[in-house]
Design an enzyme around this catalytic site. Structure first.
Site, PDB file in Angstrom:
ATOM      1  N   CYS A  45      46.785  44.444  49.097  1.00  0.00           N
ATOM      2  CA  CYS A  45      45.592  44.729  48.308  1.00  0.00           C
ATOM      3  C   CYS A  45      45.357  46.224  48.206  1.00  0.00           C
ATOM      4  O   CYS A  45      46.243  46.956  47.775  1.00  0.00           O
ATOM      5  CB  CYS A  45      44.418  43.971  48.919  1.00  0.00           C
ATOM      6  SG  CYS A  45      42.897  44.175  48.027  1.00  0.00           S
ATOM      7  N   ASP A  81      44.897  34.691  41.827  1.00  0.00           N
ATOM      8  CA  ASP A  81      44.139  35.713  42.550  1.00  0.00           C
ATOM      9  C   ASP A  81      42.876  36.028  41.749  1.00  0.00           C
ATOM     10  O   ASP A  81      42.946  36.511  40.622  1.00  0.00           O
ATOM     11  CB  ASP A  81      45.023  36.964  42.697  1.00  0.00           C
ATOM     12  CG  ASP A  81      44.401  38.031  43.590  1.00  0.00           C
ATOM     13  OD1 ASP A  81      43.154  38.018  43.779  1.00  0.00           O
ATOM     14  OD2 ASP A  81      45.152  38.871  44.087  1.00  0.00           O
ATOM     15  N   HIS A 138      44.399  35.513  46.615  1.00  0.00           N
ATOM     16  CA  HIS A 138      44.570  36.926  46.926  1.00  0.00           C
ATOM     17  C   HIS A 138      45.121  37.170  48.326  1.00  0.00           C
ATOM     18  O   HIS A 138      45.985  38.016  48.528  1.00  0.00           O
ATOM     19  CB  HIS A 138      43.207  37.614  46.776  1.00  0.00           C
ATOM     20  CG  HIS A 138      43.232  39.084  47.018  1.00  0.00           C
ATOM     21  ND1 HIS A 138      43.792  39.977  46.136  1.00  0.00           N
ATOM     22  CD2 HIS A 138      42.780  39.822  48.057  1.00  0.00           C
ATOM     23  CE1 HIS A 138      43.667  41.210  46.615  1.00  0.00           C
ATOM     24  NE2 HIS A 138      43.068  41.147  47.781  1.00  0.00           N
TER      25      HIS A 138
END
Lengths: 437, 419
Positions: free
Chosen positions: B231, B323, B358
């Site tokens: 991320c 996601d 995610h």
């Protein structure tokens, strides 16, 4: 093969296992056709170092798989997945007569497995290995509880499996060296049996009064186990080695209190005076002391003390009156007890009496006296301290390492199945999961 | 019911978190409906559970690796369902997330068997065992790093080394998240997790210092250091791979990739900057924040992106196609186009997982579509991560194996190593 250090990948799976679980040692990312030594090092609780090693050659993909490949030499040879453990021996320069036994079962046995370049036989500690990993070997599965038992004058430790229970119970007895030996009981608890390790030679009562325990002591131990809220009182077995076998057979046949579901007796005999208890049994052996022999290395051989097996029934437990299944585990090269001869005599007694359907004999060629849980290192002789006289002598146990180690593995598997069948009862014996052993 | 209790066995009883286990229940009466349940008490004092409904066979056995679960938190033949389908027990707070804080102790999971299916909670367990799941293999060393202004934790594998190295960069949640580093060390990589958000320094110089720290460590092979980023952490990771003139990672892995430079080089302000650029964060029908749309806006916006045409070493991008927190798939597509145009796309590998969200974590970590999240300015929000539990869990298992393989291929010496 200098910078290629970085290539070598060593893995042991599982890295944390129970003492009786197999592991897979894999060496990868080496060039094909390379000579390697896979080495195990263990420093035990008393500070002594033990090592084992095998010589290998990597295959076409640059790999060594200890479970599948042949060791060309070292402390073990051939295809031996667990040779790195059962062939452990004291490092050069150690005192003679050492024995590897874990006292603290709440911590794991730590073994460092390493890979060295070439086929080496010595000087490992002075070299840097290509790679090494640490492996933990546990007697206690997670969740197993260890409970010291001192009530009613007992010197004992109870190991309870994880979970609500209640569990079948096992009374676990060792031999003439005394002490409170916990590891086998801990391992049994890891397999679902509430196990009580009992010290009956160097227990508190004996140390304080100078008097040996009598049969009541064992009956008390049985009762304490039976009455424990997490034990199934009607499903208790006894498992014993050596002198503990003498006690077990006596109790199994004669005791009004002890009602066993089954018994496992390793390396022992039914030959003993019919009256009395521990003291009388030991006195009987000591009286036959003149039959002690010595090996060429001056190691004590006590095998003949009970030979020839007496025909006098007042010096044998009346095995014809046994009412529960019995498994006898004997090493045919037992130099300490005439276990094989005793087993044959027991078989004859039971055949005559008509209860031999209860008897299973596991007899192993070239196997000695100390038939321990799997992968415990074997030694033909070691220093032994008699609990009653405190003398320290070098005793010959017998057995050839390879055969003895295979026997330990085979016997343990069969003992667990026997206990599972008789104590959990009425089901397919746990053959599925025990296949990893 | 037979007189003796059922016997539950799990193999191994002590395993690494990415290892499979076998769960067997024996000594049941034949044809009996039972529930096999896992229970875990987390480091932050919450209870998580998973359970499957089974029926014992004619021998009184249930084998979780082979039998079908007909209901519960997972169904079908799922050997590891008791871990990846874990969710907070009924009555728990909303929005919990399961993360291990202390690496030196194992995650303890209680596996038990209960009578019946729907009403299984009404009775006490028939039998249970305790299983340990470890992030650290025996012999892995954990070392606090507090030099050169760095705040991190280094995990060294056992053995003499030297080892390939990894700089491990987590996401926008901040803090020092150690578990992936500990697990990578258990697989032979000297790995450092780095807190790059609360350092208060320009982040890109900070991560260059961290990379060099690893590279210069006596037990690390200097030319075999890679970077893993998740991320927000994939931004400094991609910076090192592309724009840094100071360091060159041997390879880079980005999970749920983020490739846009905020105008402020101190990343901690990035959330506020992002929200101020695009107004309020949109919420879905359950009032969960969907940051993906903000990200999509930024992708087509005017902020500078990482110069992917400058990447000269292998790069692996892992994306969840569902996601909802960040447009990872779209980012990966964008990067692919840039690299194709520049002619360096032979360095790029991609793993795209449909219906995955995610938070692509190590295998068997529980999945949750949303959880509470504390942003860097201490605002507590309920954030939508996305993903459906089963495909997301499959993605975790598959991607981890491939990430390890990628790292081993590029960081461990080839068989023709030069002397």
């Amino acid at each position: 093969m200098d910078r290629k250090k970085c290539c070598v990948q060593l893995s042991v799976h599982p890295s944390r296992g129970l003492m009786d679980e197999k592991f897979i040692v894999l060496v990868q990312k080496v060039l094909p056709g390379c000579q390697l030594t896979v080495h195990a090092l263990h420093q035990c609780e008393d500070g002594n170092s033990w090592e084992a090693f095998g010589h290998y050659t990597t295959d076409a993909s640059g790999t060594v798989n200890v479970s599948q490949d042949t060791s060309l030499g070292g402390t073990y040879s051939g295809v031996e997945a667990m040779g790195l453990l059962w062939s452990l021996r004291p490092v050069p320069g150690s005192k003679p007569g050492l024995r590897l036994r874990k006292k603290n079962v709440q911590t794991p046995m730590e073994v460092t497995i390493s890979v060295y370049q070439g086929h080496q036989t010595e000087g490992f500690v002075d070299q840097v290995p290509l790679a090494s990993v640490l492996v933990e070997r546990w007697y206690m599965a997670p969740g197993v509880r260890r409970i010291p038992i001192t009530e009613e004058g007992l010197t004992a430790t109870l190991f309870l499996p994880a979970g609500p229970g209640p569990f079948p119970g096992v009374l676990d007895l060792w031999g003439g060296g005394g002490q409170l030996v916990e590891y086998r009981a801990a391992l049994l608890a890891s397999h679902g049996f509430a196990s009580l390790a009992l010290d009956y030679l160097t227990c508190k009562i004996t140390l304080e009064t100078g008097k040996m325990v009598d049969n009541q002591y064992f009956e008390t131990a049985y009762r304490v186990l039976q009455q424990h809220p997490q034990v199934l009182g009607s499903r208790i077995a006894m498992l014993a080695l050596s002198l503990g076998t003498s006690i077990t057979l006596r109790m199994a046949v004669n005791s009004q209190v002890i009602k066993l579901r089954c018994a496992v007796c390793i390396g022992g005999s039914h030959v003993q005076p019919s009256d009395g208890s521990v003291k009388e049994i030991l006195t009987y052996f000591n009286r036959n002391g003149s039959k002690t022999r010595f090996s060429e290395k001056n190691e004590v051989i006590w095998r003949d003390l009970l030979l020839p097996i007496t025909t006098d029934p007042s010096f044998k437990v009346d095995m014809g009156r046994l009412q529960c299944p019995l498994m006898l585990v004997v090493g045919e090269d037992d130099q300490n007890w005439a276990a094989y001869d005793s087993a044959m005599d027991i078989k004859e007694m039971m055949e005559r009496a008509g209860n031999s359907h209860l008897l299973t004999i596991l007899s192993y060629p070239k196997t000695g006296h100390l038939i321990e849980p799997p992968y415990t290192p074997h030694f033909r002789a070691s220093i032994f301290r008699k609990a009653d006289t405190h003398e320290k002598i070098m005793v010959l146990w017998g057995g050839q390492t390879v055969e003895h180690s295979h026997a330990q593995e085979d016997a343990w598997k069969k003992m667990l199945v026997f206990l599972r069948e008789n104590l959990y009862g009425g089901t397919n014996p746990g053959a599925t999961l025990l296949s990893h052993l | 019911m037979s007189q003796t209790p059922p016997i539950v066995s799990v193999l191994p009883t002590r395993g690494l978190v990415d290892e499979k286990f076998k769960v067997l229940v024996e000594n049941l009466p034949p044809g009996r409906p039972v529930t096999v349940r896992s229970l875990h008490h987390s480091d932050n004092d919450h209870y998580w559970e998973a359970f499957g409904f089974y029926t014992s066979d004619h021998r009184g056995t249930v084998n979780v690796s082979k039998d079908q679960s007909v209901g519960g938190t997972y169904t079908g033949k799922e050997p590891m369902g008791l871990l990846w389908s874990m969710c907070p027990v009924p009555g728990s707070h909303k929005g919990l997330r399961l993360r291990k804080l202390n690496m030196c102790s194992p995650m303890l999971v209680n596996i038990s068997v209960h009578s019946g299916h729907e009403g299984f909670r009404d009775g006490a367990p028939l039998a249970s065992v305790l299983v340990e799941r470890w992030y650290m293999a025996p012999g892995v060393k954990r070392i606090d790093v507090q030099e050169k202004g760095l705040l991190g934790t280094l995990f060294l594998p056992p053995g003499p080394g030297p080892f390939p190295g990894i700089l491990d960069l987590w996401g926008g949640g901040g803090g020092l998240v150690e578990y992936r580093s500990a697990l990578l060390a258990s697989h032979g990589f000297a790995t450092m997790s780095l807190d790059y958000l609360s350092c208060g320094q320009p982040v890109f110089t900070y991560v260059e210092t961290a990379f060099n720290f690893i590279k210069d460590h006596p037990q690390v092979i200097a030319d075999r250091v890679g970077v893993v980023g998740l991320c927000l952490g994939s931004l400094p990771a991609l910076y090192l791979a592309a724009d840094s003139t100071v360091v060159k990672p041997r390879c880079t892995v980005c999970i749920s990739c983020f490739a846009i430079y905020p105008s402020d080089r101190v990343l901690s302000g990035s959330f506020e900057e992002i929200t101020s650029l695009s107004g309020n964060i949109p919420v879905d029908e359950n009032n969960l924040e969907r940051w993906k749309d903000v990200g999509l806006g930024l992708l087509s916006g005017s902020l500078r992106k990482v110069n992917m045409e400058k990447v000269t070493s292998p790069l692996l991008l892992v994306s969840g196609c569902d996601d909802q927190n960040w447009p990872s798939f779209e980012t990966a597509e964008d990067i692919t186009q840039t690299m194709r145009a520049a002619g360096n796309d032979h360095l790029l590998s991609r793993l795209d997982y449909p219906d995955s969200g995610h938070l692509i974590e190590p295998p068997f970590s529980p999945h949750f579509r949303a959880s509470t999240f504390v942003t860097t300015n201490k605002r507590k929000a309920m954030i939508l991560w996305g993903g459906q539990t089963k495909p997301h869990s499959d993605a975790q298992e598959d991607s981890w194996r491939k990430i390890l393989s990628f790292l081993q291929q590029h960081l461990c010496c080839s068989l023709n190593a030069k002397l």
